[in-house]
Design a protein around this motif. Structure first.
Motif, PDB file in Angstrom:
ATOM      1  N   ASP A 336       0.861  -1.188   0.000  1.00  0.00           N
ATOM      2  CA  ASP A 336       0.000   0.000   0.000  1.00  0.00           C
ATOM      3  C   ASP A 336       0.898   1.239   0.000  1.00  0.00           C
ATOM      4  N   ASN A 337       0.531   2.264   0.740  1.00  0.00           N
ATOM      5  CA  ASN A 337       1.251   3.532   0.724  1.00  0.00           C
ATOM      6  C   ASN A 337       2.524   3.467   1.564  1.00  0.00           C
ATOM      7  N   VAL A 338       3.502   4.280   1.189  1.00  0.00           N
ATOM      8  CA  VAL A 338       4.732   4.451   1.958  1.00  0.00           C
ATOM      9  C   VAL A 338       4.881   5.925   2.307  1.00  0.00           C
ATOM     10  N   ASP A 339       5.002   6.209   3.605  1.00  0.00           N
ATOM     11  CA  ASP A 339       5.242   7.581   4.062  1.00  0.00           C
ATOM     12  C   ASP A 339       6.645   7.638   4.657  1.00  0.00           C
ATOM     13  N   ALA A 340       7.549   8.263   3.929  1.00  0.00           N
ATOM     14  CA  ALA A 340       8.930   8.434   4.396  1.00  0.00           C
ATOM     15  C   ALA A 340       9.263   9.910   4.540  1.00  0.00           C
ATOM     16  N   SER A 341       8.270  10.730   4.721  1.00  0.00           N
ATOM     17  CA  SER A 341       8.482  12.172   4.814  1.00  0.00           C
ATOM     18  C   SER A 341       9.357  12.512   6.014  1.00  0.00           C
ATOM     19  N   ASN A 342      10.182  13.540   5.846  1.00  0.00           N
ATOM     20  CA  ASN A 342      11.062  14.036   6.905  1.00  0.00           C
ATOM     21  C   ASN A 342      11.999  12.964   7.448  1.00  0.00           C
ATOM     22  N   SER A 343      12.293  11.954   6.640  1.00  0.00           N
ATOM     23  CA  SER A 343      13.181  10.874   7.072  1.00  0.00           C
ATOM     24  C   SER A 343      14.550  11.029   6.419  1.00  0.00           C
ATOM     25  N   ASN A 344      15.469  10.123   6.780  1.00  0.00           N
ATOM     26  CA  ASN A 344      16.795  10.099   6.162  1.00  0.00           C
ATOM     27  C   ASN A 344      16.918   8.993   5.120  1.00  0.00           C
ATOM     28  N   ILE A 345      15.801   8.581   4.550  1.00  0.00           N
ATOM     29  CA  ILE A 345      15.837   7.518   3.549  1.00  0.00           C
ATOM     30  C   ILE A 345      16.666   7.965   2.340  1.00  0.00           C
ATOM     31  N   GLU A 346      17.386   6.992   1.758  1.00  0.00           N
ATOM     32  CA  GLU A 346      18.244   7.290   0.612  1.00  0.00           C
ATOM     33  C   GLU A 346      17.836   6.539  -0.646  1.00  0.00           C
ATOM     34  N   ARG A 347      17.284   5.322  -0.484  1.00  0.00           N
ATOM     35  CA  ARG A 347      17.012   4.520  -1.672  1.00  0.00           C
ATOM     36  C   ARG A 347      15.799   3.622  -1.465  1.00  0.00           C
ATOM     37  N   ILE A 348      15.031   3.438  -2.551  1.00  0.00           N
ATOM     38  CA  ILE A 348      13.928   2.474  -2.597  1.00  0.00           C
ATOM     39  C   ILE A 348      14.167   1.597  -3.814  1.00  0.00           C
ATOM     40  N   THR A 349      14.143   0.275  -3.610  1.00  0.00           N
ATOM     41  CA  THR A 349      14.499  -0.638  -4.707  1.00  0.00           C
ATOM     42  C   THR A 349      13.321  -1.455  -5.226  1.00  0.00           C
ATOM     43  N   GLN A 350      12.191  -1.420  -4.535  1.00  0.00           N
ATOM     44  CA  GLN A 350      11.031  -2.209  -4.954  1.00  0.00           C
ATOM     45  C   GLN A 350       9.868  -1.284  -5.302  1.00  0.00           C
ATOM     46  N   ASP A 351       9.059  -1.704  -6.304  1.00  0.00           N
ATOM     47  CA  ASP A 351       7.888  -0.906  -6.695  1.00  0.00           C
ATOM     48  C   ASP A 351       6.940  -0.704  -5.517  1.00  0.00           C
ATOM     49  N   ILE A 352       6.251   0.438  -5.537  1.00  0.00           N
ATOM     50  CA  ILE A 352       5.291   0.791  -4.493  1.00  0.00           C
ATOM     51  C   ILE A 352       3.883   0.649  -5.051  1.00  0.00           C
ATOM     52  N   GLU A 353       3.059  -0.168  -4.394  1.00  0.00           N
ATOM     53  CA  GLU A 353       1.695  -0.397  -4.881  1.00  0.00           C
ATOM     54  C   GLU A 353       0.820   0.844  -4.733  1.00  0.00           C
ATOM     55  N   GLY A 354       1.008   1.571  -3.653  1.00  0.00           N
ATOM     56  CA  GLY A 354       0.155   2.724  -3.388  1.00  0.00           C
ATOM     57  C   GLY A 354       0.865   4.032  -3.657  1.00  0.00           C
ATOM     58  N   SER A 355       0.703   4.995  -2.758  1.00  0.00           N
ATOM     59  CA  SER A 355       1.329   6.300  -2.908  1.00  0.00           C
ATOM     60  C   SER A 355       2.664   6.334  -2.163  1.00  0.00           C
ATOM     61  N   LEU A 356       3.494   7.343  -2.490  1.00  0.00           N
ATOM     62  CA  LEU A 356       4.803   7.503  -1.862  1.00  0.00           C
ATOM     63  C   LEU A 356       4.965   8.946  -1.414  1.00  0.00           C
ATOM     64  N   ASN A 357       5.357   9.115  -0.148  1.00  0.00           N
ATOM     65  CA  ASN A 357       5.617  10.450   0.382  1.00  0.00           C
ATOM     66  C   ASN A 357       7.083  10.522   0.817  1.00  0.00           C
ATOM     67  N   ILE A 358       7.868  11.284   0.080  1.00  0.00           N
ATOM     68  CA  ILE A 358       9.273  11.509   0.430  1.00  0.00           C
ATOM     69  C   ILE A 358       9.510  13.001   0.624  1.00  0.00           C
ATOM     70  N   SER A 359       8.469  13.729   0.992  1.00  0.00           N
ATOM     71  CA  SER A 359       8.595  15.173   1.174  1.00  0.00           C
ATOM     72  C   SER A 359       9.566  15.485   2.304  1.00  0.00           C
ATOM     73  N   ASN A 360      10.290  16.583   2.150  1.00  0.00           N
ATOM     74  CA  ASN A 360      11.222  17.084   3.160  1.00  0.00           C
ATOM     75  C   ASN A 360      12.362  16.116   3.460  1.00  0.00           C
ATOM     76  N   THR A 361      12.665  15.221   2.528  1.00  0.00           N
ATOM     77  CA  THR A 361      13.837  14.359   2.697  1.00  0.00           C
ATOM     78  C   THR A 361      15.060  15.051   2.110  1.00  0.00           C
ATOM     79  N   GLU A 362      16.219  14.809   2.722  1.00  0.00           N
ATOM     80  CA  GLU A 362      17.443  15.466   2.272  1.00  0.00           C
ATOM     81  C   GLU A 362      18.351  14.539   1.469  1.00  0.00           C
TER      82      GLU A 362
END
Length: 602
Positions: A336-362
């Motif tokens: 489903d959805n992934v919320d990674a907003s305001n996180s230190n995430i660097e990479r995603i390697t698998q498709d996302i079925e739902g929505s993706l939030n990477i707002s405010n990531t550096e």
């Protein structure tokens, strides 16, 4: 032998500590006196499970322990001295149930005994509050007759009305067994008050209340539901639960080694390990010690603001890793959805079925997987998007994404970004407001375009919806059809070459002189330098405060507002009202236009 006997005097949780400290003192030829050992033991017995000293006892030296126990005994002495200040009659009680170590439950027999209880406990049992209400007041007293828990009991209905610790606080876990014994003594069947105070489990409709009673169950027990409260002292939970397991706020539980058939709520805990699958949702938000999720989760995972570092199994539902600082790589499938907003995430390697939030990531630079719904990358440091987006895309406030060469299934919000080029058609809305580097829109947009305050200069494709060009400084000529409304207020527009399906707003423009295209609705030209209109207006016309508009030579389908302007003549039919307040017409047009005098305001 004496050394071993002294260690056994200490409460179980502190025996390892005592063994180390006494051995160290013995090696220094400073073995403590029997009085010092007894005083330290008494202080340790008084520690609340979960308190800071209880949790950090390993760091406390013997010398520091002496300072603590001395302060504790001084406080006891002061408390004893205050007993006479409490007033009332502390001994006007009747014992109802004897417990271990000289503790007992007593019944308060008089208003004066209730006064003492209320003063000593810091609540409102005294002062006549419960003297005539028909309820019985029980007090849990230690061997020194000091009250610790107060219980209000309705004898006729056989229910507990209230259970209070000192200062109207909730009783801690260590009092649970003694309270349950009072319940059983008076055959109280309603456990509603208890389950709000202590840990409890449900099994076949039966309540098992308190840490000790839960842990006394057979290891093969399967509970229907378990709730461990924040004062629980359980450190390892090894039972299966067919339904939900709720451990929110617990500070002692480190390991869960049983299956959970429903949801697991571990929010704000110090949980470290989960060894069995979770069929429902998992909440580990705000956890500080949980580093790796290595079990299957049948529902969603909430890891918001946690210290999670790694997830090794696919997640069927949603994943929230927003505001995490240690999670860098997402290498599992999320259903489903992934919320990674305001996180230190660097990479995603698998498709996302739902929505993706990477707002405010550096640290997230490149999105190279397919996203089944929308993507929010606003205010992030993203530089590249290489796969099509099924839903909407939000890149507002981004500084490093310059070129967008992907298909977008719905809307694109690039407001305030550094986007320079869009090479594929936009099916939904496009927002390029306040952009600095986007100069030319040469793709089709299926709905509305918002370019307010941008530096866009050209639009070469037709717009099916509305177009907002207000406050633009570099847009001079519109050579595209607009299917909806055109808002060019306070812009530098000079010419409109194609028809507009809706309304036109050129208010407060300085360079727009001639409106020579068809307009589908109203025209707002107030405070502008408009001089001429050559096509009929189906809706309203506003030419308030215009200086150069002298003659209205087209039909207007509704109202005309021409206040404080230099309009001199009207030569065509006005179907609605006309407001010419503070405007001096040179010619009376009452026979030339179909407008009743009653509608004319001058």
């Amino acid at each position: 032998m004496k050394f071993e006997e002294d260690v056994k005097l200490f409460p179980e949780f502190s025996q390892k500590w005592a063994e180390k400290r006494l051995a160290k003192e013995e090696n220094k030829n400073q073995y403590p006196s029997p009085e010092s050992i007894r005083s330290t033991r008494d202080w340790l017995v008084s520690l609340e499970p979960g308190s800071e000293l209880y949790r950090k006892l390993d760091r406390v030296s013997w010398a520091d322990a002496q300072k603590c126990q001395e302060k504790w005994h001084e406080a006891l002495a002061r408390k004893s001295a205050k007993m006479t200040e409490y007033g009332g009659k502390p001994d006007d009680v009747s014992p109802v149930l004897n417990l271990e170590n000289g503790w007992r439950w007593v019944k308060l027999n008089s208003p004066e005994s209730k006064d003492y209880e209320g003063n000593a406990m810091g609540h409102c049992v005294g002062q006549g509050s419960y003297d005539d209400d028909g309820s019985i007041i029980f007090s849990l007293r230690d061997k020194n007759n000091i009250p610790h828990i107060t219980v209000q009991f309705n004898c006729e209905r056989r229910i507990v009305i209230e259970i209070q610790g000192k200062g109207n606080t909730k009783p801690t876990q260590k009092y649970c067994d003694d309270i349950i014994k009072l319940y059983k003594e008076y055959d109280v069947q309603d456990y509603g008050k208890l389950i709000n105070l202590f840990s409890y489990a449900q099994r076949n409709g039966e309540y098992i209340i308190g840490d000790n009673n839960i842990l006394s169950c057979d290891k093969n027990t399967v509970f229907d539901y378990v709730k461990l409260n924040e004062t629980s002292t359980i450190t390892e939970f090894n039972y299966d639960v067919s339904g939900d397991l709720d451990i929110e706020g617990t500070q002692q539980l480190k390991i869960i080694n049983g299956k959970v058939g429903g949801n697991l709520n571990a929010r704000k805990t110090k949980l470290e390990k989960i060894f069995k699958d979770i069929k429902g949702n998992l909440d580990i938000s705000y956890t500080t010690h949980f580093k790796e999720l290595a079990v299957n989760v049948g529902g969603s995972v909430n890891g918001h603001s946690s210290h999670i570092e790694n997830i090794t199994k696919d997640i069927d539902g949603r994943l929230d890793i927003s505001e995490t600082k240690y999670f860098k790589f997402l290498d599992v499938k999320v259903g489903d959805n992934v919320d990674a907003s305001n996180s230190n995430i660097e990479r995603i390697t698998q498709d996302i079925e739902g929505s993706l939030n990477i707002s405010n990531t550096e640290n997230f630079k490149s999105l190279d997987v397919t996203v089944g719904e929308s993507v929010d990358a606003s205010n992030s440091n993203i530089e590249r998007i290489t796969k099509d987006i099924e839903g909407s895309l939000n890149i507002s406030g981004t500084r490093h994404l310059k070129i967008l060469d992907i298909n977008i299934g719905e809307n694109l919000n690039a407001r305030g970004s550094n986007i320079e080029k869009i090479s594929k058609n936009i099916i939904g809305n496009l927002n390029i407001s306040e952009t600095e580097h986007f100069k030319e829109l040469d793709v089709e947009v299926g709905r509305n375009v918002f370019a307010t305050g941008s530096k866009v200069e050209r639009i070469t494709k037709n717009i099916r919806g509305n177009l907002e060009l207000s406050k633009t400084k570099h847009f001079k000529e519109l050579d595209a059809t607009v299917g909806g409304n055109l808002d060019a207020e306070k812009s530098s527009i000079q010419e409109i070459k194609k028809d507009v399906g809706g309304s036109v707003n050129v208010a407060k423009t300085q360079n727009f002189k001639l409106l020579a295209v068809k307009v589908g609705d109203s025209v707002d030209a107030r405070y502008s330098n408009l001089e001429t209109i050559t096509q009929n207006i189906p809706g309203n016309l506003n030419i308030d405060m215009t200086k150069n508009f002298k003659s209205l030579d087209v039909e207007v389908g509704k109202n005309v507002s021409a206040r404080r302007c230099n309009l001199k003549t009207i030569t065509k039919k006005i179907k609605g009202e006309i407001d010419t307040t503070q405007t001096q017409l040179l010619e009376n047009y009452n026979n030339k236009v179909e407008c009743q005098k009653s509608k004319l305001r001058m």
